[in-house]
Design a protein around this motif. Structure first.
Motif, PDB file in Angstrom:
ATOM      1  N   ARG A 504     -26.554 -13.728  48.421  1.00 25.39           N
ATOM      2  CA  ARG A 504     -25.528 -13.253  47.487  1.00 25.39           C
ATOM      3  C   ARG A 504     -24.953 -14.412  46.676  1.00 25.39           C
ATOM      4  O   ARG A 504     -24.722 -14.274  45.459  1.00 25.39           O
ATOM      5  N   THR A 505     -24.735 -15.543  47.320  1.00 27.48           N
ATOM      6  CA  THR A 505     -24.213 -16.711  46.604  1.00 27.48           C
ATOM      7  C   THR A 505     -25.190 -17.163  45.538  1.00 27.48           C
ATOM      8  O   THR A 505     -24.803 -17.459  44.396  1.00 27.48           O
ATOM      9  N   LEU A 506     -26.463 -17.225  45.887  1.00 34.07           N
ATOM     10  CA  LEU A 506     -27.473 -17.660  44.926  1.00 34.07           C
ATOM     11  C   LEU A 506     -27.538 -16.712  43.737  1.00 34.07           C
ATOM     12  O   LEU A 506     -27.699 -17.153  42.588  1.00 34.07           O
ATOM     13  N   ALA A 507     -27.379 -15.415  43.991  1.00 31.98           N
ATOM     14  CA  ALA A 507     -27.432 -14.439  42.904  1.00 31.98           C
ATOM     15  C   ALA A 507     -26.335 -14.690  41.875  1.00 31.98           C
ATOM     16  O   ALA A 507     -26.498 -14.374  40.682  1.00 31.98           O
ATOM     17  N   SER A 508     -25.226 -15.263  42.324  1.00 30.91           N
ATOM     18  CA  SER A 508     -24.116 -15.542  41.401  1.00 30.91           C
ATOM     19  C   SER A 508     -24.340 -16.827  40.604  1.00 30.91           C
ATOM     20  O   SER A 508     -23.598 -17.110  39.659  1.00 30.91           O
ATOM     21  N   GLN A 509     -25.362 -17.602  40.968  1.00 27.95           N
ATOM     22  CA  GLN A 509     -25.586 -18.900  40.339  1.00 27.95           C
ATOM     23  C   GLN A 509     -26.750 -18.916  39.355  1.00 27.95           C
ATOM     24  O   GLN A 509     -26.982 -19.932  38.706  1.00 27.95           O
ATOM     25  N   ILE A 510     -27.484 -17.829  39.267  1.00 27.23           N
ATOM     26  CA  ILE A 510     -28.699 -17.825  38.457  1.00 27.23           C
ATOM     27  C   ILE A 510     -28.682 -16.656  37.487  1.00 27.23           C
ATOM     28  O   ILE A 510     -27.824 -15.771  37.559  1.00 27.23           O
ATOM     29  N   ASP A 511     -29.647 -16.643  36.604  1.00 29.00           N
ATOM     30  CA  ASP A 511     -29.855 -15.520  35.689  1.00 29.00           C
ATOM     31  C   ASP A 511     -30.736 -14.497  36.396  1.00 29.00           C
ATOM     32  O   ASP A 511     -31.957 -14.660  36.479  1.00 29.00           O
ATOM     33  N   THR A 512     -30.132 -13.441  36.909  1.00 31.96           N
ATOM     34  CA  THR A 512     -30.913 -12.451  37.656  1.00 31.96           C
ATOM     35  C   THR A 512     -31.736 -11.560  36.731  1.00 31.96           C
ATOM     36  O   THR A 512     -32.601 -10.818  37.199  1.00 31.96           O
ATOM     37  N   GLY A 513     -31.497 -11.654  35.434  1.00 26.62           N
ATOM     38  CA  GLY A 513     -32.276 -10.856  34.489  1.00 26.62           C
ATOM     39  C   GLY A 513     -33.734 -11.259  34.446  1.00 26.62           C
ATOM     40  O   GLY A 513     -34.581 -10.487  33.994  1.00 26.62           O
ATOM     41  N   ALA A 514     -34.045 -12.465  34.917  1.00 26.53           N
ATOM     42  CA  ALA A 514     -35.430 -12.950  34.884  1.00 26.53           C
ATOM     43  C   ALA A 514     -36.162 -12.724  36.194  1.00 26.53           C
ATOM     44  O   ALA A 514     -37.325 -13.127  36.327  1.00 26.53           O
ATOM     45  N   LEU A 515     -35.514 -12.088  37.166  1.00 29.40           N
ATOM     46  CA  LEU A 515     -36.122 -11.946  38.491  1.00 29.40           C
ATOM     47  C   LEU A 515     -37.082 -10.766  38.555  1.00 29.40           C
ATOM     48  O   LEU A 515     -36.938  -9.777  37.830  1.00 29.40           O
ATOM     49  N   ASP A 516     -38.047 -10.864  39.477  1.00 28.94           N
ATOM     50  CA  ASP A 516     -38.984  -9.766  39.679  1.00 28.94           C
ATOM     51  C   ASP A 516     -38.384  -8.723  40.611  1.00 28.94           C
ATOM     52  O   ASP A 516     -37.278  -8.883  41.145  1.00 28.94           O
ATOM     53  N   ALA A 517     -39.135  -7.637  40.830  1.00 28.08           N
ATOM     54  CA  ALA A 517     -38.620  -6.511  41.601  1.00 28.08           C
ATOM     55  C   ALA A 517     -38.318  -6.897  43.042  1.00 28.08           C
ATOM     56  O   ALA A 517     -37.316  -6.446  43.615  1.00 28.08           O
ATOM     57  N   TRP A 518     -39.174  -7.741  43.651  1.00 24.94           N
ATOM     58  CA  TRP A 518     -38.949  -8.126  45.035  1.00 24.94           C
ATOM     59  C   TRP A 518     -37.648  -8.913  45.196  1.00 24.94           C
ATOM     60  O   TRP A 518     -36.880  -8.682  46.138  1.00 24.94           O
ATOM     61  N   ALA A 519     -37.384  -9.841  44.289  1.00 31.10           N
ATOM     62  CA  ALA A 519     -36.154 -10.625  44.383  1.00 31.10           C
ATOM     63  C   ALA A 519     -34.934  -9.724  44.196  1.00 31.10           C
ATOM     64  O   ALA A 519     -33.931  -9.858  44.915  1.00 31.10           O
ATOM     65  N   LEU A 520     -35.015  -8.788  43.252  1.00 30.45           N
ATOM     66  CA  LEU A 520     -33.900  -7.866  43.031  1.00 30.45           C
ATOM     67  C   LEU A 520     -33.663  -6.985  44.260  1.00 30.45           C
ATOM     68  O   LEU A 520     -32.515  -6.740  44.651  1.00 30.45           O
ATOM     69  N   TYR A 521     -34.740  -6.524  44.863  1.00 33.24           N
ATOM     70  CA  TYR A 521     -34.630  -5.722  46.087  1.00 33.24           C
ATOM     71  C   TYR A 521     -33.940  -6.513  47.189  1.00 33.24           C
ATOM     72  O   TYR A 521     -33.048  -6.000  47.884  1.00 33.24           O
ATOM     73  N   ARG A 522     -34.342  -7.768  47.374  1.00 32.37           N
ATOM     74  CA  ARG A 522     -33.763  -8.573  48.457  1.00 32.37           C
ATOM     75  C   ARG A 522     -32.281  -8.849  48.202  1.00 32.37           C
ATOM     76  O   ARG A 522     -31.476  -8.853  49.142  1.00 32.37           O
ATOM     77  N   ILE A 523     -31.900  -9.058  46.945  1.00 34.95           N
ATOM     78  CA  ILE A 523     -30.478  -9.239  46.634  1.00 34.95           C
ATOM     79  C   ILE A 523     -29.722  -7.950  46.933  1.00 34.95           C
ATOM     80  O   ILE A 523     -28.631  -7.960  47.539  1.00 34.95           O
ATOM     81  N   GLY A 524     -30.301  -6.817  46.523  1.00 35.83           N
ATOM     82  CA  GLY A 524     -29.655  -5.538  46.802  1.00 35.83           C
ATOM     83  C   GLY A 524     -29.435  -5.327  48.282  1.00 35.83           C
ATOM     84  O   GLY A 524     -28.361  -4.888  48.725  1.00 35.83           O
ATOM     85  N   GLU A 525     -30.435  -5.660  49.093  1.00 33.05           N
ATOM     86  CA  GLU A 525     -30.298  -5.529  50.539  1.00 33.05           C
ATOM     87  C   GLU A 525     -29.211  -6.462  51.082  1.00 33.05           C
ATOM     88  O   GLU A 525     -28.490  -6.113  52.021  1.00 33.05           O
ATOM     89  N   ALA A 526     -29.094  -7.650  50.501  1.00 35.01           N
ATOM     90  CA  ALA A 526     -28.068  -8.595  50.946  1.00 35.01           C
ATOM     91  C   ALA A 526     -26.668  -8.026  50.704  1.00 35.01           C
ATOM     92  O   ALA A 526     -25.759  -8.189  51.535  1.00 35.01           O
TER      93      ALA A 526
END
Length: 667
Positions: A504-526
């Motif tokens: 969750r902390t990392l998601a606040s530090q990066i541009d999540t618009g460039a992430l793939d589906a797996w990374a978005l899924y893992r953030i959602g689960e977090a």
């Protein structure tokens, strides 16, 4: 002969595969091949047959040609009469393969005494494996392809669980057949983008274009009368692996036969490699090097083992008088392996090494080759000049049971040395991981090696120190790449470690618009794990938008809706998921719980029962149905489910307490 008009229809019907290579990015020697460009498309083996009937006919009898086929009794190499059921002791389940006419099935069942207390039947849709070693089996549900939990092992003549289904890793009927699996066991399929295991077209067998590349440019050239004398020059409209440089020849075979932990380059996928390309532009393969790596190896580790051989190494020396050794030095992919004389390949080099006169035209060539072996005559009397039998031992592999394979590590047989008795701890110590070797790319980045460690953790063995090694590599990678580039790997590491706060902390530090589906899924689960359901929904919805046919992503989005109290949205999401795959047992249970919260007890009960018909051990479905029955004053109906919970999960005190409560209410 197919008409040019019908052939043109074939070419038009077959679109270009995704992720075609950009010819400008290829070395000059590879740019010469016209079928590496994005305009080249796949035409199918039947098209190749029109001009190459002899090669087609023998190839279709070969192991690759028979790699994948429709499941019928006539197509099977297995025994289908008088079968002893396969017993999975870990889950107390039996599997009985059977047929009805040409149709093939497997029945999963459980016994309590002489009573059948669970029964599920699934039809087999595909057979994978030529029958040289195995026949494994798959089912298809609305395009989603899964492995079925029975395999026929040819050499032992027995049915058993497939590799990886033992030791409580049995995923029963839900092990997904991904694009990576399908593209090595078959011709290139019609993979549905944004899914894990959905296909709109499943071919039947590895075909010509897996080794020669897409054929449309070649076919068009021949249609227009372009003829190349291949005895004098190379026809650059199609790849002939025999004309490629040795390393590119090896890459064609290594694409599927270099078994290990595969990781694809960013933006690349399983269908992106074409013969003639550098394999490391698309894929890298990592393998654990253990203390006994020369003794233990996987089923399809042939190129890795071959490279250990003195024969291979000597012919690849700059001053070697011999052609560099590759797979096709000994193998002709167009014919069954049993029809080849592999000893002849050995003698073609070793007779010369030993000084025999093998000048062209000599009448004594055969005798000279036969005399090349240095073993005493007494050996010839028992095994006449069989190079392979002596120098390429047969062995099992550590990853697939009940098979015997030829070890491609060619070497002089070692003298028999007594093997000391080892304790279990000593055996494990010898097999402790030494390092993760890169088998394709010479200098992988720290991020790539970290991905190799994590992939090995997820797919082979979940040893925590694999993640520790990945963390070390990613820390080193910070000096090589910006945080944004490392983010998907760091998110994966945090997810696998259960460090959801770090994700969750990392998601606040990066541009999540460039992430793939797996990374978005893992953030959602977090965010789900922290109870921040609205944030979870945002990320999971983006994951589903990026991969709309990935059923696990859709299930977690539906669950997030339910957790957030958006029950109608949750039910709608589960409805859509089950319309895609009506055999998704977890989705039935979760939808049933949403119905329960909405007060629809009839729908809830139906869903829980549907889940248990598919998986009679599904913990939450057992608990939910038992609770529903108990709370609607049906203690007698609740009792067998409560008893099963106690039997399956004896370590969970709450189930014992619940059973006691149910028993008291039933008195």
């Amino acid at each position: 002969m197919r008409s040019s008009f019908s052939l043109l229809l074939v070419l038009l019907a077959l679109g270009a595969c995704r992720g075609e290579p950009d010819p400008s990015s290829l070395p000059a020697a590879e740019r010469a091949y016209l079928n590496l460009g994005p305009e080249a498309t796949y035409v199918g083996a039947e098209t190749c047959r029109t001009c190459h009937p002899a090669q087609y006919e023998t190839f279709m009898q070969s192991e690759m040609g028979r790699s994948f086929r429709a499941a019928t009794l006539s197509n099977s190499d297995a025994s289908w009469e008088g079968i002893e059921p396969v017993y999975d002791a870990e889950r107390d389940l039996y599997y009985l393969p059977f047929h009805r006419g040409e149709d093939l099935f497997v029945m999963e069942y459980r016994l309590a005494g002489r009573d059948t207390v669970h029964r599920r039947v699934e039809q087999i849709d595909f057979i994978v494996g030529s029958g040289h070693h195995t026949n494994s089996h798959m089912r298809e549900e609305n395009g989603y392809v899964y492995q079925i939990p029975v395999t026929w092992y040819v050499e032992d003549g027995r049915w058993d669980l497939p590799p990886g289904f033992d030791h409580n890793r049995d995923s029963r009927f839900r092990r997904p057949i991904t694009e990576a699996c399908m593209t090595c066991h078959n011709a290139l399929p019609g993979f549905v983008e944004g899914s894990e295991n959905k296909f709109d077209h499943v071919p039947l067998g590895i075909d010509c274009e897996r080794c020669h590349g897409p054929g449309s440019v070649h076919v068009e050239a021949k249609r227009t009368g372009e003829v190349v004398d291949v005895s004098e020059e190379i026809d650059y409209t199609i790849v002939n692996p025999g004309k490629l440089p040795p390393e590119r020849q090896l890459d064609v075979c290594q694409r599927c036969h270099m078994q290990g932990t595969g990781t694809f380059r960013e933006g690349r996928g399983p269908a992106d490699f074409r013969p003639g390309m550098r394999l490391d532009a698309v894929l890298n393969v990592f393998e654990v090097r253990e203390a006994d790596s020369t003794a233990r190896f996987r089923m399809a580790a042939h190129p890795d083992r071959l490279r250990m051989s003195a024969c291979f190494q000597a012919t690849h020396e700059p001053e070697s008088p011999f052609e560099p050794m590759t797979c096709i030095t000994c193998h002709d992919p167009h014919v069954p392996v049993k029809t080849l004389d592999y000893n002849e390949s050995c003698r073609s080099c070793h007779a010369t090494v030993l000084g025999d006169n093998l000048e062209s035209g000599s009448e004594d060539i055969g005798a000279a080759k036969a005399s090349a072996c240095t073993e005493p005559e007494v050996v010839h009397a028992t095994a006449p000049t069989d190079c392979v039998a002596c120098h390429m031992s047969t062995s099992g592999s550590w990853d697939i049971p009940h098979i015997t394979i030829t070890d491609h590590f060619i070497r002089v047989p070692a003298e028999a040395i007594p093997t000391p008795a080892l304790t279990t701890a000593e055996v494990e110590a010898r097999r402790q991981m030494v390092r993760l070797a890169s088998l394709i790319a010479a200098n992988p980045s720290n991020r790539e090696v970290a991905e190799g460690f994590m992939e090995h953790y997820e797919t082979v063995t979940n040893r925590p120190r694999l993640l520790d090694s990945a963390a070390v590599r990613l820390e080193r990678g910070r000096a090589e790449e910006p945080l944004q580039a490392l983010a998907p790997s760091l998110i994966r590491l945090g997810f696998l470690r259960g460090d959801h706060a770090a994700v969750r902390t990392l998601a606040s530090q990066i541009d999540t618009g460039a992430l793939d589906a797996w990374a978005l899924y893992r953030i959602g689960e977090a965010f789900t794990r922290s109870g921040e359901y609205e944030a979870a929904i945002r990320y999971l919805r983006r994951a589903v938008d990026a991969a709309p046919f990935h059923l696990r992503f859709r299930k977690e989005l539906a669950s997030a809706y339910a957790d957030a109290g958006q029950l109608l949205a949750a039910v709608a999401a589960y409805d859509a998921l089950l319309a895609e795959d009506p055999t998704f047992e977890d989705a039935y249970n979760d939808r049933g719980f949403a119905h329960l919260l909405l007060g629809d007890l009839v729908a809830a009960e139906a869903d829980f029962r549907a889940a248990l018909r598919l998986d009679s051990d599904l913990e939450m479905a057992l608990a939910n149905l038992a609770s529903l029955y108990f709370n609607t004053e049906r203690a007698d109906e609740a009792r067998p489910y409560a008893e099963r919970l106690v039997r399956l999960f004896p370590e969970k005190a709450r189930y014992r307490q619940f059973l006691e409560t149910v028993e008291k209410a039933g008195r």
